[in-house]
Each structure stands twice: as C-alpha cells, then as structure tokens.
Design an enzyme around this catalytic site. Structure first.
Site, mmCIF file in Angstrom:
data_model
loop_
_atom_site.group_PDB
_atom_site.id
_atom_site.type_symbol
_atom_site.label_atom_id
_atom_site.label_comp_id
_atom_site.label_asym_id
_atom_site.label_seq_id
_atom_site.Cartn_x
_atom_site.Cartn_y
_atom_site.Cartn_z
ATOM 1 C CE LYS A 168 -4.302 -1.678 0.403
ATOM 2 N NZ LYS A 168 -5.435 -1.307 -0.445
ATOM 3 C CG ASP A 179 -10.569 -3.506 5.829
ATOM 4 O OD1 ASP A 179 -11.293 -3.338 6.815
ATOM 5 O OD2 ASP A 179 -11.004 -3.716 4.686
#
Length: 373
Positions: free
Chosen positions: A76, A108
């Site tokens: 990410k 998340d």
C-alpha cells in the site's frame, strides 16, 4: 446482503470470455520514477516456487512478496506515497497557504498505516478510521505512526463514509484507495502508484528468462484498486500475449464477484474474515470498468483456504498474511476440484504456463490467530 437475491454460485467463480482482447491506455511512467528516487526504495522480491508449479502441473510459479515495501509490511505504501506527493504538489501549485493538512483515510489496516507513515514523513497530520475486525496490533501500528485513530463499530464501508465526512473539515483531504463520484482524482493517483509493482515484475521475469510476461496473474481484491492497476498494466500492451487475470476475494466479502455476475456494481453485506484487508463491500467506481472488461475470472475463497495457503507459503519461505496468501488460495480453487479441467482451459493454462501470485502483505501486517500470529 443489500441485494437479497444475490447468492454465491457453487463453486464461487465467474468467467469473463474476451477479457484478454480488451485494451486500455497505459499508466503514466512518472510514479515509477518517483518511487525509484525515494530513500530506501528497492524492488520487492519475486520468488520462484517450483513445488507449487509441480502441484498445479504448470511450468513456473512466482510470488511477488510485498512483506517489506518502503519499510512497511504491505504494498500500500506505493499508492499512498505517490498520491500524497501529488496532493501536496497540487496544493503548493495552487497557492494554498502553507501549513499542515490532515490526511484522512479509512482502512482495514495496511492503507491507513501507509497514509499515516507518509503524513509523518511529510510533516502532515493523519486521521484514520478503522472498522471492526482489524487486529489490535495493526491498529496500534497506525497510531504508532502518529495518526489519530477513530474506531468504527461497523464494517469497512461505514468507516469510509465516516472518513469522507471528516475530510470535509477545513485543511483536510481524503486519501482513499476506493473511488466514487466526486472522489476519483486522488483514488486514481493511488492506483497509479501501484503500477510500480507491475513494472518491477516485468523486469524481474525478464531477468529469469520470461521475456513475454506471465500467462496468469492472481490478484487479491478488496475494492479493486490494485486489480485496476494490474489490468491497466497488462491490458495496455500493444503487442505480445495477454495474460489471464484472476481476482480473488474472501467468501465473506465477494463484492467484485457479485458485481461481475450482475454486470453492474453491487454492494454486499460483509462478514468476518481473516482476510481483513479484503473485507470490502463495494467495488471502487474508478476500478469497475477495468474489472468488468479486463478480468478473465473471479473467485471467492473461504478463510480456511486462505489460512492453508498462508501456511504453505510460510513453509516455502514467503511470509504472507491471509490477504497475500489469497492469491494462492484462489489459484488452487481455480485449478483443482470439480470442473478444474474446464477452468484451466478457459484460463489458457497448460504445462508450459507461467503464473505470478501477488502476495500483497506480510504475515505481520494484520496478525490473526489462524495464521499463527
């Protein structure tokens, strides 16, 4: 589920004929050059696992191991770093008064930590909304980056709504990897950042003698932003064979599979899953046209399959969390069991095929008891 008529097919699988013929524009090259210049940047490993190739009766299997990317345990950081660079550059170019901005996100686990890390490195603030089901260690890691963390009792989609509302405050910007009408520019920058991963794979495969690229790429999918980047990369090629692209989701959150079956974006009610980073109820609006037209197939896997895949990869030296291991679980579901021969043929696989699994997070990214953490 919001659409009460929706139920998973058995097996939870859909095929998209013609996807390998679809084409789109390529991603801009600037993100890769930006990442190359970052302190601590290096390509993540592409690990060959011959025993998996033997399991599936194919030639070669490689795993793209994202367990350590720019100092964080998941891919990410590629999207967050590029998007925040673009946000701050745009603010400076517009003449916005200097001073810290609050970068707001829902997560998340992995995306929120990446946003918080990049905010800290740039001297900005971060406010991260975390839904239920995220491991306390993952939440603590986000707070450890200096972010304000707000726990949300509901699912991921509710955390996104809360983050979007918070981002309407003065000097706040939403940095979300899911898109919807009105929030597509920044989400698009995040997707552009993910393209670096695909460029690395091309170079690494060429170094291993695979000059024309893989025959299949297996992609863990939440809202579909990484899949959008992968589809853009492989469906923008003007020559050479196009690989099959397989999306893998948890059975507890099969929003892309449901949407592909219906032919339109649908939201599903999500359940509990160890694949916390994939526990998303609605596909990204920006990703949807790419998912609809560029994916060859999608499959949903149970937690038990994700846990087994994580254990297998760990035994082979790849420290994958359940989300990363979903790529292997999905491949196993596609190539084994009843109907496997037909699925293998539909995906264009044979004994000469090369497969790449995207292991998107390390085992430490969002620990869960079922994978030994």
């Amino acid at each position: 589920m919001p659409d009460d008529a929706y139920t998973l097919p058995l097996p939870p699988w859909t095929l998209r004929p013609g996807a390998r013929a679809w084409r789109c524009a390529p991603a801009p090259a600037e993100a890769r050059e930006f990442h190359r210049a970052l302190p601590g940047y290096s390509p993540t490993p592409l690990t060959e696992l011959p025993s998996l190739a033997a399991d599936f009766g194919i030639s070669r299997v490689f795993v793209k191991d994202e367990s350590s990317r720019l100092g964080l345990p998941a891919f990410k950081a590629l999207g967050a770093s590029w998007a925040i660079h673009r946000i701050l550059a745009a603010r400076a170019a517009s003449g916005t008064a200097p001073g810290p901005v609050t970068l707001v996100s829902a997560t998340d686990g992995n995306h929120g930590r990446a946003v918080a890390r990049m905010a800290r490195l740039h001297g900005q603030r971060a406010h991260v909304f975390v839904p239920r089901g995220v491991h306390p260690q993952a939440v603590a890691a986000i707070a450890g980056e200096g972010a304000e963390v707000t726990a949300v009792a509901g699912p991921y989609d509710e955390a996104v709504r809360r983050a979007a509302k918070a981002a309407t405050a003065p000097e706040a910007v939403l940095v979300q990897d899911s898109a919807w009408p009105g929030h597509e520019r920044i989400a698009g920058w995040i997707v552009e950042g993910y393209s670096t991963l695909c460029a690395e794979i091309d170079e690494q495969l060429a170094d291993r003698g695979v000059s024309e690229g893989p025959d299949l790429v297996s992609i863990p999918v939440g809202v579909g932003s990484l899949a959008q980047a992968v589809i853009t990369h492989y469906r923008s090629r003007v020559s050479g064979p196009a690989p099959a692209l397989l999306a893998v989701e948890p059975e507890a959150a099969p929003c892309v599979l449901a949407s592909l079956i219906r032919g339109e974006v649908v939201s599903v009610t999500t359940g509990e899953t160890i694949m916390a980073g994939l526990n998303c109820g609605t596909p990204s609006s920006l990703a949807w046209p790419y998912l609809r037209d560029g994916l060859d197939a999608a499959v949903a896997v149970p937690d038990s399959a994700g846990a087994r895949a994580a254990a297998r990869l760990a035994a082979l030296g790849v420290p994958a969390g359940p989300c990363g291991a979903a790529a292997l679980a999905g491949l196993r579901t596609a190539l084994t069991g009843a109907g496997a021969a037909e699925r293998r043929t539909a995906l264009g696989l044979d004994t000469t095929s090369v497969v790449v699994l995207l292991s998107t997070e390390g085992a430490s990214a969002n620990p869960h008891p079922t994978n030994g953490h």
